[in-house]
Design a protein around this motif. Structure first.
Motif, mmCIF file in Angstrom:
data_model
loop_
_atom_site.group_PDB
_atom_site.id
_atom_site.type_symbol
_atom_site.label_atom_id
_atom_site.label_comp_id
_atom_site.label_asym_id
_atom_site.label_seq_id
_atom_site.Cartn_x
_atom_site.Cartn_y
_atom_site.Cartn_z
ATOM 1 N N UNK A 144 0.790 -1.226 -0.016
ATOM 2 C CA UNK A 144 0.017 0.226 -0.142
ATOM 3 C C UNK A 144 0.931 1.192 -0.002
ATOM 4 N N UNK A 145 2.220 1.372 -0.360
ATOM 5 C CA UNK A 145 2.977 2.243 -0.691
ATOM 6 C C UNK A 145 2.466 3.079 -2.193
ATOM 7 N N UNK A 146 2.232 3.997 -2.204
ATOM 8 C CA UNK A 146 1.878 4.473 -3.610
ATOM 9 C C UNK A 146 3.211 4.650 -4.287
ATOM 10 N N UNK A 147 2.843 4.266 -5.802
ATOM 11 C CA UNK A 147 3.861 4.238 -6.883
ATOM 12 C C UNK A 147 3.572 5.007 -7.870
ATOM 13 N N UNK A 148 4.385 6.128 -8.059
ATOM 14 C CA UNK A 148 4.172 7.165 -9.055
ATOM 15 C C UNK A 148 4.499 6.252 -10.567
ATOM 16 N N UNK A 149 3.672 6.368 -11.520
ATOM 17 C CA UNK A 149 3.596 5.922 -12.790
ATOM 18 C C UNK A 149 3.525 7.017 -14.086
ATOM 19 N N UNK A 150 4.413 6.857 -14.860
ATOM 20 C CA UNK A 150 4.300 7.998 -15.891
ATOM 21 C C UNK A 150 3.747 7.365 -16.969
ATOM 22 N N UNK A 151 2.772 8.035 -17.517
ATOM 23 C CA UNK A 151 2.068 7.693 -18.616
ATOM 24 C C UNK A 151 1.928 8.697 -20.010
ATOM 25 N N UNK A 152 1.924 8.148 -20.796
ATOM 26 C CA UNK A 152 2.054 9.204 -22.314
ATOM 27 C C UNK A 152 0.632 9.846 -22.232
ATOM 28 N N UNK A 153 0.602 10.508 -23.229
ATOM 29 C CA UNK A 153 -0.595 11.208 -23.845
ATOM 30 C C UNK A 153 -1.986 10.547 -23.938
ATOM 31 N N UNK A 154 -1.755 9.281 -24.337
ATOM 32 C CA UNK A 154 -2.620 8.384 -24.986
ATOM 33 C C UNK A 154 -3.904 8.114 -23.929
ATOM 34 N N UNK A 155 -3.278 8.159 -22.621
ATOM 35 C CA UNK A 155 -4.172 7.915 -21.417
ATOM 36 C C UNK A 155 -5.064 9.165 -21.025
ATOM 37 N N UNK A 156 -4.539 10.112 -21.751
ATOM 38 C CA UNK A 156 -5.425 11.509 -21.286
ATOM 39 C C UNK A 156 -6.379 11.428 -22.555
ATOM 40 N N UNK A 157 -6.134 10.982 -23.789
ATOM 41 C CA UNK A 157 -6.904 10.621 -24.683
ATOM 42 C C UNK A 157 -8.018 9.725 -24.329
ATOM 43 N N UNK A 158 -7.799 8.606 -23.718
ATOM 44 C CA UNK A 158 -8.885 7.686 -23.289
ATOM 45 C C UNK A 158 -9.694 8.296 -22.234
ATOM 46 N N UNK A 159 -9.133 9.368 -21.302
ATOM 47 C CA UNK A 159 -9.781 9.977 -20.403
ATOM 48 C C UNK A 159 -10.955 10.934 -20.991
ATOM 49 N N UNK A 160 -10.422 11.556 -22.158
ATOM 50 C CA UNK A 160 -11.160 12.453 -22.990
ATOM 51 C C UNK A 160 -12.457 11.757 -23.512
ATOM 52 N N UNK A 161 -12.191 10.555 -24.195
ATOM 53 C CA UNK A 161 -13.226 9.677 -24.646
ATOM 54 C C UNK A 161 -14.287 9.177 -23.767
ATOM 55 N N UNK A 162 -13.830 8.822 -22.692
ATOM 56 C CA UNK A 162 -14.350 8.407 -21.383
ATOM 57 C C UNK A 162 -15.317 9.490 -21.066
ATOM 58 N N UNK A 163 -14.959 10.813 -20.868
ATOM 59 C CA UNK A 163 -15.765 12.012 -20.466
ATOM 60 C C UNK A 163 -16.798 12.352 -21.512
ATOM 61 N N UNK A 164 -16.640 12.332 -22.731
ATOM 62 C CA UNK A 164 -17.320 12.681 -23.702
ATOM 63 C C UNK A 164 -18.626 11.628 -23.853
#
Length: 194
Positions: free
Chosen positions: A5-25
């Motif tokens: 349960x120790x937070x782990x930082x993950x670096x994601x590329x812009x495609x994850x923001x595109x998926x978030x946008x599609x989900x929002x729309x």
């Protein structure tokens, strides 16, 4: 996070923001809704762009994010579709798809299979169903109210002007229609003098 349960930082590329946008729309309840100026959620940190980079992205029709402190907001909701002004906004494209799907559904249920005594009867049936559905969409607030192009004043849907339907002269099993409707636009810019 991991097993401890120790937070782990993950670096994601812009495609994850595109998926978030599609989900929002896709989560919107109304076809006219827009992502413009809505906050982006689910990301702890988003790298901000320079003002020059933001202008370049928006000029290219790319949806970008404006970062303010710990928050990010969708901006530049224009598309690269230059077919017509109504398709240059993401919400415009969604509205067009919505109207077409709704009209197609009505036609599939109420017009396909209809046996008309004359080409005029088929045209009246098709036109009547399209007019009724467009009127329902206006009443429900799904599309904008009709406007007199010359004056800019609101007007009622005019079946003889806004919808045309005909039966194909060479193929009596085929009919065509044209429907005019008005879409809702988000306010993106405000200029003023102080």
């Amino acid at each position: 996070g991991n097993i401890d349960s120790i937070p782990t930082q993950v670096t994601l590329d812009g495609s994850f923001l595109a998926v978030a946008l599609a989900a929002r729309v896709s989560s919107f309840n109304e076809p006219w809704q827009t992502v413009f100026n809505l906050p982006v959620s689910g990301f702890a940190e988003i790298e901000s762009l320079t003002p020059t980079q933001m202008v370049q992205l928006q000029d290219a029709g790319i949806i970008a994010l404006r970062v303010e402190g710990d928050s990010a907001f969708y901006v530049g909701t224009q598309t690269t579709d230059e077919t017509e002004p109504s398709t240059q906004q993401l919400s415009g494209t969604v509205q067009r798809q919505y109207v077409l799907a709704r009209l197609q559904d009505v036609i599939n249920k109420r017009v396909l299979g209809f046996v008309a005594d004359s080409p005029e009867e088929l045209a009246q049936k098709l036109s009547g169903e399209v007019v009724a559905e467009l009127g329902a969409m206006v009443s429900e607030g799904k599309i904008a109210k009709y406007v007199d192009e010359a004056t800019g004043v609101q007007r009622p849907l005019n079946p003889s002007v806004d919808v045309t339907a005909v039966r194909d002269r060479r193929d009596p099993t085929r009919a065509y229609f044209r429907a005019c409707w008005y879409q809702k636009y988000p306010v993106l810019f405000v200029d003023g003098l102080v």
